[in-house]
Design an enzyme around this catalytic site. Structure first.
Site, PDB file in Angstrom:
ATOM      1  N   LYS A  11       0.824  -1.214   0.000  1.00  0.00           N
ATOM      2  CA  LYS A  11       0.000   0.000   0.000  1.00  0.00           C
ATOM      3  C   LYS A  11       0.864   1.273   0.000  1.00  0.00           C
ATOM      4  CE  LYS A  11      -4.001  -2.284   2.138  1.00  0.00           C
ATOM      5  NZ  LYS A  11      -5.029  -2.215   3.227  1.00  0.00           N
ATOM      6  N   TYR A  51     -12.327  -2.178  -3.983  1.00  0.00           N
ATOM      7  CA  TYR A  51     -12.885  -2.357  -2.634  1.00  0.00           C
ATOM      8  C   TYR A  51     -14.405  -2.240  -2.619  1.00  0.00           C
ATOM      9  CZ  TYR A  51      -8.397  -2.466  -0.091  1.00  0.00           C
ATOM     10  OH  TYR A  51      -7.172  -2.816   0.425  1.00  0.00           O
ATOM     11  N   ARG A  87      -1.966 -14.579   4.154  1.00  0.00           N
ATOM     12  CA  ARG A  87      -2.679 -13.904   5.250  1.00  0.00           C
ATOM     13  C   ARG A  87      -1.926 -14.107   6.573  1.00  0.00           C
ATOM     14  NH1 ARG A  87      -7.117 -10.344   4.100  1.00  0.00           N
ATOM     15  NH2 ARG A  87      -8.128 -10.972   6.035  1.00  0.00           N
ATOM     16  N   ASN A 114      -2.211   0.297   6.713  1.00  0.00           N
ATOM     17  CA  ASN A 114      -1.721  -0.973   7.253  1.00  0.00           C
ATOM     18  C   ASN A 114      -0.810  -1.760   6.300  1.00  0.00           C
ATOM     19  OD1 ASN A 114      -3.737  -1.822   5.581  1.00  0.00           O
ATOM     20  ND2 ASN A 114      -4.938  -2.876   7.137  1.00  0.00           N
ATOM     21  N   HIS A 117      -2.058  -5.527   1.553  1.00  0.00           N
ATOM     22  CA  HIS A 117      -3.331  -6.230   1.379  1.00  0.00           C
ATOM     23  C   HIS A 117      -3.062  -7.653   0.929  1.00  0.00           C
ATOM     24  CE1 HIS A 117      -7.159  -7.502  -0.400  1.00  0.00           C
ATOM     25  NE2 HIS A 117      -6.461  -7.844  -1.461  1.00  0.00           N
ATOM     26  N   GLU A 128      -9.274 -10.560  -7.891  1.00  0.00           N
ATOM     27  CA  GLU A 128      -8.318  -9.479  -7.670  1.00  0.00           C
ATOM     28  C   GLU A 128      -7.119  -9.583  -8.622  1.00  0.00           C
ATOM     29  OE1 GLU A 128      -7.601  -9.668  -3.445  1.00  0.00           O
ATOM     30  OE2 GLU A 128      -9.627  -8.957  -2.987  1.00  0.00           O
TER      31      GLU A 128
END
Ligand code: RTP
Ligand code: MG
Length: 143
Positions: A11, A51, A87, A114, A117, A128
């Protein structure tokens, strides 16, 4: 074990802090292979589309503003159980809750900024990856 694909974004906060290479190192150490990669600066429409599932949430406007605030790196990753493996190394959405040694614990400042992603399911990953990469841009590994 199933070889899966997942989708990653580094990000704007992490790109701005020169943490691209450090985060790529986390992927490679975890056995995730980068099979496509590029830098993009999202338009408002691109961020809203990516999103869309969060469009009714109170943080949606802030999320879109943040994701368009600077360039990002987008990656397709391949590996055994890639969605969950990615993840796991990403850590919890809020870096304050992220396990030590995870990407968000080590590189993120807040739940709003954060660092990275990761797709939350195989179905999300397919959507995605296709949102950012054509089939020709994907380079599956044979070794
Ligand atoms: P991501 O999609 O970015 O990988 O993050 P995630 O699955 O861990 O979290 P998700 O629920 O999909 O939320 C997407 C992004 O929205 C921001 N968020 N803010 N203020 C809040 O309560 C809140 N909740 C989510 C986060 O930046 C999160 O990464
Ligand atoms: Mg998510």
């Amino acid at each position: 074990m199933a070889i899966e694909r997942t989708f990653s974004i580094i990000k704007p906060d992490a790109v701005a802090k020169n943490n691209i290479g450090a985060i790529y190192n986390r992927f490679e150490t975890a056995g995730l292979k980068i099979i496509a990669s590029k830098m993009v600066h999202l338009s408002k429409e691109q961020a809203e589309g990516f999103y869309a599932e969060h469009s009714e949430r109170p943080f949606f406007g802030a999320l879109v503003a943040f994701m368009t605030s600077g360039p990002i790196m987008v990656q397709a990753l391949e590996g055994e159980n890639a969605v969950l493996a990615h993840r796991d190394i990403l850590g919890a959405t809020d870096p304050a809750d992220a396990a030590s040694g995870t990407i968000r614990a080590d590189f993120a400042e807040s739940i709003d900024e954060n660092a990275a992603h990761g797709s939350d399911s195989v179905a999300s990953a397919e959507r995605e990856v296709a949102y950012f990469f054509s089939t020709e841009e994907l380079c599956p590994r044979t070794r």
